[in-house]
Design an enzyme around this catalytic site. Sequence first.
Site, PDB file in Angstrom:
ATOM      1  N   ASP A  75       0.858  -1.183   0.000  1.00 28.19           N
ATOM      2  CA  ASP A  75       0.000   0.000   0.000  1.00 28.19           C
ATOM      3  C   ASP A  75       0.896   1.236   0.000  1.00 28.19           C
ATOM      4  O   ASP A  75       1.901   1.277   0.714  1.00 28.19           O
ATOM      5  CB  ASP A  75      -0.904  -0.009   1.232  1.00 28.19           C
ATOM      6  CG  ASP A  75      -2.039   1.012   1.126  1.00 28.19           C
ATOM      7  OD1 ASP A  75      -3.199   0.574   1.062  1.00 28.19           O
ATOM      8  OD2 ASP A  75      -1.760   2.226   1.105  1.00 28.19           O
ATOM      9  N   ILE A  76       0.548   2.237  -0.808  1.00 23.53           N
ATOM     10  CA  ILE A  76       1.421   3.431  -0.862  1.00 23.53           C
ATOM     11  C   ILE A  76       1.347   4.244   0.420  1.00 23.53           C
ATOM     12  O   ILE A  76       2.230   5.032   0.696  1.00 23.53           O
ATOM     13  CB  ILE A  76       1.163   4.351  -2.094  1.00 23.53           C
ATOM     14  CG1 ILE A  76      -0.320   4.698  -2.238  1.00 23.53           C
ATOM     15  CG2 ILE A  76       1.707   3.747  -3.361  1.00 23.53           C
ATOM     16  CD1 ILE A  76      -0.539   5.850  -3.214  1.00 23.53           C
ATOM     17  N   HIS A 144      -9.968  -4.552  -3.803  1.00 30.27           N
ATOM     18  CA  HIS A 144      -8.643  -4.827  -3.239  1.00 30.27           C
ATOM     19  C   HIS A 144      -8.772  -5.201  -1.773  1.00 30.27           C
ATOM     20  O   HIS A 144      -9.521  -4.595  -1.025  1.00 30.27           O
ATOM     21  CB  HIS A 144      -7.703  -3.636  -3.417  1.00 30.27           C
ATOM     22  CG  HIS A 144      -8.209  -2.334  -2.852  1.00 30.27           C
ATOM     23  ND1 HIS A 144      -9.115  -1.533  -3.509  1.00 30.27           N
ATOM     24  CD2 HIS A 144      -7.938  -1.690  -1.689  1.00 30.27           C
ATOM     25  CE1 HIS A 144      -9.375  -0.465  -2.776  1.00 30.27           C
ATOM     26  NE2 HIS A 144      -8.677  -0.532  -1.648  1.00 30.27           N
ATOM     27  N   LEU A 145      -8.023  -6.229  -1.393  1.00 32.36           N
ATOM     28  CA  LEU A 145      -8.005  -6.671  -0.003  1.00 32.36           C
ATOM     29  C   LEU A 145      -6.850  -5.985   0.717  1.00 32.36           C
ATOM     30  O   LEU A 145      -5.706  -6.044   0.265  1.00 32.36           O
ATOM     31  CB  LEU A 145      -7.805  -8.198   0.046  1.00 32.36           C
ATOM     32  CG  LEU A 145      -7.619  -8.810   1.440  1.00 32.36           C
ATOM     33  CD1 LEU A 145      -8.936  -8.800   2.211  1.00 32.36           C
ATOM     34  CD2 LEU A 145      -7.092 -10.243   1.339  1.00 32.36           C
ATOM     35  N   HIS A 146      -7.164  -5.329   1.828  1.00 32.75           N
ATOM     36  CA  HIS A 146      -6.106  -4.757   2.664  1.00 32.75           C
ATOM     37  C   HIS A 146      -5.593  -5.842   3.603  1.00 32.75           C
ATOM     38  O   HIS A 146      -6.381  -6.510   4.276  1.00 32.75           O
ATOM     39  CB  HIS A 146      -6.637  -3.585   3.503  1.00 32.75           C
ATOM     40  CG  HIS A 146      -6.825  -2.326   2.722  1.00 32.75           C
ATOM     41  ND1 HIS A 146      -5.813  -1.419   2.521  1.00 32.75           N
ATOM     42  CD2 HIS A 146      -7.905  -1.826   2.076  1.00 32.75           C
ATOM     43  CE1 HIS A 146      -6.262  -0.408   1.789  1.00 32.75           C
ATOM     44  NE2 HIS A 146      -7.534  -0.629   1.503  1.00 32.75           N
TER      45      HIS A 146
HETATM   46 ZN   LIG Z   1      -8.865   0.467   0.195  1.00 32.21          ZN
END
Ligand SMILES: [Zn+2]
Length: 181
Positions: A75-76, A144-146
Amino acid sequence: MEEQECDLGKSCARSEAAAAAQPAGSPGETPTVAAESPELANYSSKCVFCRIAAHQEPGTELLHCENEDLVCFKDIKPAAPHHYLVVPKKHFENCKYLKKDQIELIENMVTAGKAILERNNFTDFENTRMGFHVSPFCSISHLHLHVLAPADQLSFMSRLVYRVNSYWFITADYLIEKLRT
Ligand SMILES: [Zn+2]
Ligand SMILES: [Zn+2]
């Protein structure tokens, strides 16, 4: 030299109108890949995660992922020491669009998330948070899965942003349960 006499104000107004008519992406951008390769049938060059999945965003380093239907990257804006995103190559807007058929996909995303953590020497899965932002609280409209770990090291703000089964964030387990019923 008629063009030079053209009223600048008017031409500005025209280009703004043109921009408003094309709210998504820049004018002239065409998703050429979509027409040519059937496996990328719903690929959209306007979607940043579609571009990442198609290796068209050299700035994003793709992490190793066993499942060829998925891509993984950091993740950015990491909210925890480990913060990865697992993204299906196929474009789904968000979890609202998922049906029973996609339970396997979600399970595969969780498996991939655990595998990335393991590869990065994190195995305390009890202390892991995995989930999805719920529309309209998704910043990117591509499922999207975190994957966040350790969960007990989330900052105060991140605890809010990734709050378990709130109006804006649901865990993968919760989503799978919901799709089953
Ligand atoms: Zn998200
Ligand atoms: Zn997409």
